[in-house]
Scaffold this motif. Structure first.
Motif, mmCIF file in Angstrom:
data_model
loop_
_atom_site.group_PDB
_atom_site.id
_atom_site.type_symbol
_atom_site.label_atom_id
_atom_site.label_comp_id
_atom_site.label_asym_id
_atom_site.label_seq_id
_atom_site.Cartn_x
_atom_site.Cartn_y
_atom_site.Cartn_z
ATOM 1 N N SER A 97 1.060 -1.112 0.186
ATOM 2 C CA SER A 97 -0.010 0.339 -0.264
ATOM 3 C C SER A 97 1.207 1.208 -0.107
ATOM 4 O O SER A 97 1.944 1.156 0.164
ATOM 5 C CB SER A 97 -0.706 -0.254 1.276
ATOM 6 O OG SER A 97 -1.495 -1.061 1.556
ATOM 7 N N LYS A 111 -4.628 1.569 -1.166
ATOM 8 C CA LYS A 111 -4.164 0.435 0.094
ATOM 9 C C LYS A 111 -5.103 -0.979 -0.733
ATOM 10 O O LYS A 111 -5.478 -1.522 -1.308
ATOM 11 C CB LYS A 111 -5.328 0.346 1.047
ATOM 12 C CG LYS A 111 -6.226 -1.002 2.153
ATOM 13 C CD LYS A 111 -6.712 -0.583 2.577
ATOM 14 C CE LYS A 111 -6.527 -1.238 4.408
ATOM 15 N NZ LYS A 111 -7.949 -2.946 3.495
ATOM 16 N N THR A 113 -5.292 -5.001 -0.201
ATOM 17 C CA THR A 113 -5.483 -5.841 0.386
ATOM 18 C C THR A 113 -5.725 -7.676 0.033
ATOM 19 O O THR A 113 -6.405 -7.665 -1.215
ATOM 20 C CB THR A 113 -7.369 -5.908 0.722
ATOM 21 O OG1 THR A 113 -7.130 -4.276 1.274
ATOM 22 C CG2 THR A 113 -7.559 -6.795 2.235
ATOM 23 N N ASP A 116 -10.167 -12.141 -0.116
ATOM 24 C CA ASP A 116 -10.616 -13.760 1.390
ATOM 25 C C ASP A 116 -10.534 -14.687 1.332
ATOM 26 O O ASP A 116 -10.263 -15.439 2.107
ATOM 27 C CB ASP A 116 -12.532 -12.940 2.079
ATOM 28 C CG ASP A 116 -12.679 -11.899 2.826
ATOM 29 O OD1 ASP A 116 -11.675 -10.968 2.974
ATOM 30 O OD2 ASP A 116 -13.194 -11.251 2.940
ATOM 31 N N VAL A 380 -5.012 -10.045 -5.110
ATOM 32 C CA VAL A 380 -5.423 -8.862 -4.033
ATOM 33 C C VAL A 380 -6.539 -8.188 -4.464
ATOM 34 O O VAL A 380 -6.637 -8.020 -5.991
ATOM 35 C CB VAL A 380 -4.355 -7.914 -4.033
ATOM 36 C CG1 VAL A 380 -2.956 -8.457 -3.300
ATOM 37 C CG2 VAL A 380 -3.704 -7.032 -5.313
ATOM 38 N N LYS A 382 -7.501 -3.255 -5.062
ATOM 39 C CA LYS A 382 -6.587 -2.661 -4.652
ATOM 40 C C LYS A 382 -7.223 -1.266 -4.177
ATOM 41 O O LYS A 382 -8.834 -0.926 -4.961
ATOM 42 C CB LYS A 382 -5.807 -1.408 -5.873
ATOM 43 C CG LYS A 382 -4.742 -2.245 -6.168
ATOM 44 C CD LYS A 382 -4.515 -1.834 -7.489
ATOM 45 C CE LYS A 382 -4.668 -2.243 -8.684
ATOM 46 N NZ LYS A 382 -4.982 -2.995 -9.675
ATOM 47 N N SER A 383 -7.799 -0.148 -3.182
ATOM 48 C CA SER A 383 -9.290 0.559 -2.877
ATOM 49 C C SER A 383 -7.984 1.220 -2.682
ATOM 50 O O SER A 383 -6.843 2.643 -2.083
ATOM 51 C CB SER A 383 -9.534 0.125 -0.793
ATOM 52 O OG SER A 383 -9.843 -1.388 -1.908
ATOM 53 N N ASN B 314 -18.075 -4.522 5.284
ATOM 54 C CA ASN B 314 -17.272 -5.177 4.605
ATOM 55 C C ASN B 314 -18.248 -6.120 4.991
ATOM 56 O O ASN B 314 -17.755 -6.861 3.613
ATOM 57 C CB ASN B 314 -16.351 -6.008 6.323
ATOM 58 C CG ASN B 314 -15.256 -5.137 6.296
ATOM 59 O OD1 ASN B 314 -14.215 -4.437 5.527
ATOM 60 N ND2 ASN B 314 -14.280 -5.569 7.421
ATOM 61 N N GLY B 333 -7.406 0.484 8.574
ATOM 62 C CA GLY B 333 -6.622 -1.118 8.895
ATOM 63 C C GLY B 333 -7.828 -2.506 8.621
ATOM 64 O O GLY B 333 -7.759 -3.892 7.904
ATOM 65 N N ARG B 336 -11.591 -4.719 4.981
ATOM 66 C CA ARG B 336 -11.521 -4.896 3.881
ATOM 67 C C ARG B 336 -11.740 -5.097 2.632
ATOM 68 O O ARG B 336 -10.924 -4.609 1.568
ATOM 69 C CB ARG B 336 -11.771 -7.016 4.132
ATOM 70 C CG ARG B 336 -10.749 -6.803 5.932
ATOM 71 C CD ARG B 336 -10.982 -8.648 5.492
ATOM 72 N NE ARG B 336 -12.029 -9.092 5.352
ATOM 73 C CZ ARG B 336 -13.216 -9.241 6.454
ATOM 74 N NH1 ARG B 336 -12.954 -8.468 7.380
ATOM 75 N NH2 ARG B 336 -14.174 -9.451 5.321
ATOM 76 N N HIS B 337 -12.786 -4.600 2.315
ATOM 77 C CA HIS B 337 -13.606 -4.853 1.335
ATOM 78 C C HIS B 337 -14.188 -2.616 0.388
ATOM 79 O O HIS B 337 -15.216 -2.926 1.424
ATOM 80 C CB HIS B 337 -14.518 -5.381 0.483
ATOM 81 C CG HIS B 337 -14.039 -6.989 1.526
ATOM 82 N ND1 HIS B 337 -13.405 -7.438 0.586
ATOM 83 C CD2 HIS B 337 -14.396 -7.657 2.640
ATOM 84 C CE1 HIS B 337 -13.118 -8.739 0.794
ATOM 85 N NE2 HIS B 337 -14.163 -8.633 2.782
#
Lengths: 421, 421
Positions: A97, A111, A113, A116, A380, A382-383, B314, B333, B336-337
């Motif tokens: 990030s 960011k 992430t 899941d 992953v 990206k946000s 999330n 942090g 997540r989404h």
């Protein structure tokens, strides 16, 4: 192997396989059944298509233990070394990030992430490759994906190939389900009592699997619609015909629809390679497949110049490109489309299939024009991050409001202005 | 606006719109016609769907000149400043090719190459946004894409909105075609006499455009199947109700199917926001759309704790997330989404739509679970590079051959061994 003189540019972009109307409908029905009946539908279709009745879809510990007995200690060590190489390469793809700050207090950033949960489809039969398990699971782990699920159609004994089970267990994958076909894709996308849904589905399969992936795309993400594999060898007169022929055949043995192509400005080399292919073909265990592939999709294109040969390569946009020329590195910059590029005579394509480290899941069928091999990026998301300070919004708010009004979006403009009421 | 108490986790994953069988068939027919009849089909469908007869599909210089007369100098300056911000942000996403070398002579690497040609679909009518032109074209240019094509359905006067034309011209886009719908997507994928095919298609559209993109996926790459837009505001009791309401409405005015959601542990804030939304709604020019959106897809979820509110966020995996809490950075942090994350009260969502720099093309409909906003990454492909030295192949060749034989691929093993014959 047919030799063709090529002068202009080739245009070999092939059409995608979209299945027949009947196949599409069959897949839609299977997906519907799995969504409606869950595990019951999975077991029913497994009986129908795989001719085996399963009590449990989940691979048991005793199946894993039995698999280990089939794999030699030497082979296990090779698997582990390959896994370490693959992990090392993919670690280098990992991105952090980032953020940037401005004096007016603005922070912008990105960011990263991990997903899941992801699912990996491993085809059945002779195409059940432990190396595919390594190539799909390791980048997911490097990315930080917590839940990794493998699905694969069971054989008639109701289990999976030892190599696949050992590779999965070596990597610590716990959820391995014995289910294949469109029903497995439906389970990964929508979930059943046993299989929780995932967010993205990876891995190749037959036409039903490909159609099912296309069908659930949007509900979940998918990696790509894989087609038959291909290799293009770009060679000058310094290359060795026996090595080129062996590499072409390594591709051809995969699938009758695999494509093996040599592009060279040397007619002498072309003829030698054609002869070598014929000779080496004779003693191959998978001779029938390789011969059919070479006959139908194999080709040797002879160009006037090396420049023209490079242009042909870019038109083909091959999954695998080998450059066997006196100065392979010098040609690298001119290659615009290729999934993986193998440089020099000691970089035989199988080096990349199993061991070197880069991913062997690569864009087929000319799609290297617009897509890439599997990498950590696919595991992953990206946000973007935006923090505007009061000062920043005061300075730029009126411009943002004006832009919104240009687009006829008054509420957008007022949202900004509301801060300064 | 309805207020709901939420205790457990929400599961709001929506189903994708796949169109009716009739719509699918219509799209398949249009694509077939464009592939068969080229420009003739494009003009025929433009007459049918856009009710205008065009001599030339290409936007002319005089149309560009006319467009500039409609845009004020002030607005032009704002457009240019926004473009500069967007360019600056996307420059930071750009990645370099890399290589790693080993002492045995091995080189492994990853080569980044821009796509050759991309197409951008700009929807017609009120949804023809100049900001979308900036957001799609600039990352393509940063990536190094040489050919960028814009397609958009003409209005009844046979031209395109001034803002779109000016934005495109400011960025130096030369190929702008007046064609929309499934026919435009078919032209971009397969080419016609006038429009050369591209490698990847970007941009949102109506259901026919979405189905056409799904249909040509594989022949070309596509960006994503965009759904209706959504915003989620995560707020604690320190947030200001009028600002939240304004931001919710800025989303709601887009589309009746847009979704605007507040998640908060504060019932007091929830009630205030519901009242504010009602109040601000009254004076909006797009009141009818916003009211329908709020009534159908708007919601205020009240949780017991902030932790629970984050869990709900999330689950929703929103396209846009605003965090209006006392310490927004501290919560980052745990997200997540989310497609884009706006931190603090001065980061109103329209800041990101137009001006700040990050892309406004973001994953909708809960797809932020597995996908990302548009970025430079979508305009490049990665080729892996493998160079094995004689020493490296000598050391590892036998292992590679053994692995190939485990998978039953004898020709792969022999390809490696052929080097040492």
């Amino acid at each position: 192997m047919k030799i063709e003189r090529v002068t202009g540019r080739l245009s070999l972009r092939r059409t995608i396989e979209t299945g027949t109307e009947e196949q599409r409908r069959a897949v839609q029905n299977i997906i519907h059944d799995v969504r409606t009946h869950g595990d019951t539908a999975l077991k029913m279709y497994t009986e129908k298509f795989d001719q085996v009745t399963l009590d449990s879809l989940l691979v048991s510990e005793s199946e894993i233990e039995a698999a280990y007995k089939e794999i030699s200690a030497e082979m296990l060590a090779i698997l582990r070394e390959a896994a370490a190489n693959i992990r090392d390469y993919h670690e280098r793809q990992k991105r952090e990030s980032w953020m940037t700050t401005k004096e007016d207090g603005t922070i912008l950033g990105q960011k990263i992430t991990p997903l899941d949960a992801v699912g990996l489809y491993v085809p059945g039969g002779t195409a059940a490759y432990p190396s595919s398990v390594l190539m799909n699971v390791i980048p997911a782990q490097v990315a930080g994906v917590k839940r990794i699920v493998i699905v694969s159609p069971p054989n008639k004994q109701g289990t999976l190939p030892a190599g696949v089970l050992v590779a999965a267990h070596e990597l610590g994958v716990k959820e391995i389900y014995k289910v294949g076909g469109a029903q497995a894709i439906a389970a990964l996308a929508y979930g059943t009592e046993t299989i929780q849904p995932v967010d993205k589905i990876f891995g190749p399969g037959n036409i039903y699997v490909a159609l099912a992936k296309r069908e659930v795309f949007g509900q979940v993400a998918i990696d790509m619609i894989a087609g038959p594999s291909e290799i293009v060898v770009l060679a000058d007169e310094t290359a060795k015909a026996n090595e080129i022929a062996a590499d072409l055949l390594s591709q051809a043995e995969h699938d009758e629809r695999a494509s093996s192509i040599l592009v060279t400005p040397s007619m002498k080399l072309a003829i030698e390679v054609a002869n070598e292919v014929q000779k080496q073909l004779e003693t191959l265990p998978r001779k029938a497949i390789a011969a059919a592939s070479i006959a139908q999709y194999g080709a040797i294109y002879v160009t006037d110049t090396l420049e023209e040969a490079i242009a042909v390569v870019n038109e083909l946009a091959p999954e695998h490109l080998e450059i066997m020329a006196s100065e392979p590195m010098h040609l690298l910059g001119q290659i615009r489309h290729a999934g993986a590029i193998f440089l020099g005579r000691f970089s035989s394509e199988p080096v990349g299939d199993y061991f070197a480290g880069p991913n062997h899941v690569l864009p087929t069928n000319g799609t290297a024009r617009f897509s890439s091999g599997l990498s950590v990026d696919e595991f992953v998301k990206k946000s973007s991050i935006i923090l505007y300070s009061e000062q920043a919004l005061q300075e730029h708010g009126a411009k943002i409001a004006a832009f919104a009004r240009l687009e006829g979006l008054e509420a957008h403009a007022r949202a900004v202005e509301e801060r300064f009421k």
